[in-house]
Design an enzyme around this catalytic site. Structure first.
Site, PDB file in Angstrom:
ATOM      1  N   GLU A  80      -2.031  -3.363  -8.731  1.00  0.00           N
ATOM      2  CA  GLU A  80      -2.419  -2.291  -9.634  1.00  0.00           C
ATOM      3  C   GLU A  80      -3.612  -2.839 -10.410  1.00  0.00           C
ATOM      4  OE1 GLU A  80       0.939  -1.158 -12.063  1.00  0.00           O
ATOM      5  OE2 GLU A  80      -0.281   0.357 -13.049  1.00  0.00           O
ATOM      6  N   ARG A 315       9.594 -14.206  -6.024  1.00  0.00           N
ATOM      7  CA  ARG A 315       8.269 -14.395  -6.598  1.00  0.00           C
ATOM      8  C   ARG A 315       8.044 -15.850  -6.957  1.00  0.00           C
ATOM      9  NH1 ARG A 315       7.417 -10.242  -9.868  1.00  0.00           N
ATOM     10  NH2 ARG A 315       5.847 -11.196 -11.159  1.00  0.00           N
ATOM     11  N   LYS A 325       1.553 -10.306 -17.675  1.00  0.00           N
ATOM     12  CA  LYS A 325       0.225  -9.808 -18.074  1.00  0.00           C
ATOM     13  C   LYS A 325       0.145  -9.571 -19.581  1.00  0.00           C
ATOM     14  CE  LYS A 325      -1.008  -7.524 -13.813  1.00  0.00           C
ATOM     15  NZ  LYS A 325      -0.744  -6.296 -13.081  1.00  0.00           N
TER      16      LYS A 325
HETATM   17  P1  ATP Z   1       2.751  -6.349 -13.708  1.00  0.00           P
HETATM   18  O1  ATP Z   1       4.125  -5.862 -13.358  1.00  0.00           O
HETATM   19  O2  ATP Z   1       2.680  -7.324 -14.839  1.00  0.00           O
HETATM   20  O3  ATP Z   1       1.732  -5.284 -13.744  1.00  0.00           O
HETATM   21  P2  ATP Z   1       2.652  -7.222 -11.010  1.00  0.00           P
HETATM   22  O4  ATP Z   1       2.915  -8.624 -10.755  1.00  0.00           O
HETATM   23  O5  ATP Z   1       3.669  -6.226 -10.620  1.00  0.00           O
HETATM   24  O6  ATP Z   1       2.303  -7.253 -12.509  1.00  0.00           O
HETATM   25  P3  ATP Z   1       0.821  -5.993  -9.179  1.00  0.00           P
HETATM   26  O7  ATP Z   1      -0.603  -5.722  -9.404  1.00  0.00           O
HETATM   27  O8  ATP Z   1       1.718  -4.841  -8.954  1.00  0.00           O
HETATM   28  O9  ATP Z   1       1.252  -6.806 -10.448  1.00  0.00           O
HETATM   29  O10 ATP Z   1       1.022  -7.087  -8.038  1.00  0.00           O
HETATM   30  C1  ATP Z   1       0.410  -7.027  -6.789  1.00  0.00           C
HETATM   31  C2  ATP Z   1       1.241  -7.748  -5.787  1.00  0.00           C
HETATM   32  O11 ATP Z   1       1.399  -9.097  -6.160  1.00  0.00           O
HETATM   33  C3  ATP Z   1       2.614  -7.139  -5.674  1.00  0.00           C
HETATM   34  O12 ATP Z   1       2.922  -6.974  -4.302  1.00  0.00           O
HETATM   35  C4  ATP Z   1       3.501  -8.150  -6.328  1.00  0.00           C
HETATM   36  O13 ATP Z   1       4.772  -8.161  -5.753  1.00  0.00           O
HETATM   37  C5  ATP Z   1       2.763  -9.456  -6.078  1.00  0.00           C
HETATM   38  N1  ATP Z   1       3.088 -10.454  -7.095  1.00  0.00           N
HETATM   39  C6  ATP Z   1       2.926 -10.338  -8.419  1.00  0.00           C
HETATM   40  N2  ATP Z   1       3.380 -11.429  -9.064  1.00  0.00           N
HETATM   41  C7  ATP Z   1       3.856 -12.268  -8.103  1.00  0.00           C
HETATM   42  C8  ATP Z   1       4.481 -13.564  -8.127  1.00  0.00           C
HETATM   43  N3  ATP Z   1       4.711 -14.216  -9.270  1.00  0.00           N
HETATM   44  N4  ATP Z   1       4.815 -14.125  -6.956  1.00  0.00           N
HETATM   45  C9  ATP Z   1       4.582 -13.486  -5.807  1.00  0.00           C
HETATM   46  N5  ATP Z   1       4.021 -12.268  -5.712  1.00  0.00           N
HETATM   47  C10 ATP Z   1       3.662 -11.647  -6.845  1.00  0.00           C
HETATM   48 MG    MG Z   2       3.283  -3.987 -10.797  1.00  0.00          MG
END
Ligand code: ATP
Ligand code: MG
Length: 623
Positions: A80, A315, A325
């Site tokens: 996102e 993760r 974030k």
């Molecule tokens: P937030 O929920 O804080 O907005 P997010 O981690 O969900 O952050 P996204 O932009 O949705 O952010 O993430 C993009 C991709 O990265 C998603 O497929 C998510 O699962 C993956 N991702 C995010 N954080 C991690 C992590 N710590 N380890 C592995 N994959 C991750």
């Molecule tokens: Mg997200």
């Protein structure tokens, strides 16, 4: 061992010990990746063979005429665009792009931009930059696979209309509170909404009114009609479309209804003909809805089969950092760091500026593997991967971080009026092809303050002056080698009025120059690094360390800011080998004895060198 189930709100406690922490020093065993087995099985069985796709996302009708897909599998990285990417995203990028590359597939770069309020172009640009810097591309076979979920809004709206028509969705007029109250609990079934069985025509009309801006935010919501008694709460008629009178950064003000993530994401995957939709474990409970939705839309002829399948992995959680974030933004907004790209930040831009390499991040991802069990990875794994990558690549240099003047008092006897004696050293001890550094020994050089001790502690092999022993007899001044130069013998020191040592005095031992015959006829245990006083270059050196002092900042619900390391940045004026004056921004070095350093990509300039400490040579945090 389950240490931290994401999404359940539990924070790790101080007692949580890192697991999956292969020893920094030993060669790590190849980590497992269960997704590879799944993909190999699918390829063997031909699960996705014969799919039609020409690289342009679309519904069943448009796919039917497309040629057979050239890609064996399709994955996607779907951030996102609401912030800067962090090290957790690097894992997801490595996984999705890496699996596609390894199995003859294609990975799509997709912006999951279905939420109008929080998204900005600045983030879009930085995300694309980060993915490319990590070494991946969304271009394949002369085609770009950069997609935006917002381009699918028309289809999503049509899909929602279809569900209403098929009796699989309805417009609910309950407010958020009523919906929550009627959702039930883990042990209790939910209650049907009074609007659940309204005629499809009525829902269709209201849904159109929602789209046409006739209703305020939150007054109506479109829900899937599944089962209010399902043991999986995500199947109790989840909301799929909501009213948001908000401008979208790409779609402008075309829409005032926006799909919920759980509705949008499976559709995005299906339109792009993704085969393996990889996400983190907190989405596991959403998988039944993912499958339900796509199966219904395929039955209705809207989506082509075979449908994508969702897989979850745990993760990446790293100790000593945080990847929320919101908290990262707080660090920036409250000026605890200098920005998103502060070299102490776990963002990709921060790690890059700190001196991390894409290869080191890949190595860390490989070593930590892919599994379904949640664990904490020790920060030292990340640092170890960086050391292992830079060891063979980084040119060496001598730098004095805490300078003390050393006067070579017998210079004139040995070299006469000649003010300099040329010395040379390999740029890298194991890579002669990297060339040779040259620099001059001069009558005065800088050495590290810690390389002189008036009264040497036991086992000290560096410089100390002559002194009286316990029996009153004189102990000679110690000898040590000036690296790549001569052996010297300490003869004394100079002090200021406060007794602080201002200069060390020493004599050069003749015929001991490194690289000349007989150089090691005089054996010494101490080797010290130095920089010429007249030829060295002053540089700003930023000594970075971990941003937090504890493995789990903010654990136990206390303010994570209390765990900030007050010494995470120390700035010194150092003296560097003259050759470093030519360093370009981003150039990486091993400063001998001190660690790996990088010329700062923002502030370093010819004539005004600025270096960041990336990592020390050894882990100083290990207990
Ligand atoms: P937030 O929920 O804080 O907005 P997010 O981690 O969900 O952050 P996204 O932009 O949705 O952010 O993430 C993009 C991709 O990265 C998603 O497929 C998510 O699962 C993956 N991702 C995010 N954080 C991690 C992590 N710590 N380890 C592995 N994959 C991750
Ligand atoms: Mg997200």
């Amino acid at each position: 061992m389950l240490l931290f189930a994401p999404g359940n709100g539990r924070r790790p406690s101080q007692q949580d010990k890192p697991v999956n922490t292969p020893n920094d020093k030993s060669a790590p065993a190849p980590a497992t990746n269960f997704l590879k087995n799944i993909i190999e099985g699918d390829i063997e069985r031909g699960t996705y063979a014969g799919r039609h796709f020409d690289g342009t996302p679309g519904d069943a009708a448009s796919q039917a005429n497309a040629p057979v897909d050239v890609a064996a599998i399709r994955t996607r990285f779907p951030p996102e665009p609401n912030g800067y990417l962090h090290i957790g995203h690097a894992k997801s990028i490595w996984l999705n792009f890496g699996l596609a590359r390894d199995y003859g597939g294609i990975c799509h770069m997709r912006f999951d931009d279905t939420n109008p309020e929080k998204e900005e172009q600045e983030y879009v640009d930085s995300i694309l930059d980060a993915v490319q810097w990590l070494g991946y591309t969304w271009n394949a076979n002369g085609k770009s696979h950069l997609f935006h979920a917002s381009d699918y809004f028309d289809f999503m709206y049509r899909a929602a209309e279809y569900l209403i028509t098929a009796g699989l969705a309805y417009v609910d007029e309950q407010n958020a509170e009523q919906m929550r109250a009627n959702r039930g609990t883990l042990t209790e079934a939910g209650k049907d909404s009074p609007w659940r069985n309204r005629p499809a025509e009525e829902s269709l009309r209201l849904f159109a009114e929602m789209r046409d801006g006739k209703h305020p935010d939150g007054s109506l919501v479109l829900r899937a009609k599944i089962d209010m008694a399902s043991p999986n709460i995500n199947l109790r008629d989840p909301a799929i479309y909501r009213i948001r009178h908000a401008e979208h950064h790409r779609a402008g003000d075309k829409w005032c209804v926006y799909p919920m993530y759980t509705f949008a994401h499976p559709i995005e995957d299906a339109l792009e003909r993704i085969t393996h939709s990889i996400c983190t474990l907190e989405f596991e409970d959403q998988r039944p809805f993912y499958d339900w939705l796509l199966a219904r839309l395929a039955e209705g002829g809207l989506l082509a089969r075979p449908l994508p399948h969702q897989y979850e992995f745990s993760r990446l959680n790293l100790t000593y950092i945080m990847t929320s974030k919101r908290k990262l933004k707080q660090l920036v907004d409250d000026a605890h760091v200098t920005g998103w790209d502060d070299p102490r930040m776990p963002t990709i831009v921060g790690l890059r500026r700190r001196g991390y390499t894409p290869e080191a991040l890949q190595l860390m991802c490989e070593r930590t593997g892919v599994s379904k069990s949640d664990s904490w990875i020790d920060y030292s794994i990340l640092e170890g991967a960086l050391r292992d990558d830079l060891e063979g690549k980084a040119a060496r240099a001598m730098v004095v971080l805490d300078p003390l003047r050393l006067k070579l008092t017998n210079w004139n006897e040995l070299f006469g009026a000649d003010p300099s004696e040329p010395c040379s050293a390999p740029a890298h001890p194991h890579h002669p092809e990297m060339g040779t550094r040259t620099f001059n020994l001069t009558p005065e050089v800088w050495i590290e303050r810690e390389d002189f001790a008036e009264v040497p502690p036991k086992g000290y092999h560096r410089l100390s002056p002559p002194r009286a022993g316990a029996d009153g007899a004189e102990i000679a001044g110690s000898m040590a080698r000036l690296k790549y130069g001569y052996v010297i013998r300490c003869t004394g020191c100079e002090k200021d009025a406060d007794g602080k040592v201002t200069a060390v005095l020493a004599e050069i031992v003749p015929d001991t120059k490194s690289g000349t015959p007989g150089a090691d006829s005089v054996k010494v245990k101490g080797v010290i690094t130095w920089v010429s006083v007249t030829e060295g270059v002053a540089a700003e050196v930023r000594l970075y360390d971990r941003l937090f002092t504890v493995p789990h900042p903010g654990a136990g619900e206390h303010d994570f800011l209390l765990d900030l390391n007050p010494n995470s940045k120390r700035v010194v004026t150092a003296w560097v080998e003259p050759g470093l004056a030519q360093a370009a921004a981003d150039d990486k070095f091993q400063f001998e004895r001190h660690g790996y350093f990088v010329a700062d990509r923002k502030d370093h300039a010819p004539g005004k060198p600025v270096f960041n400490r990336t990592v020390t040579l050894r882990d100083t945090w290990q207990k």
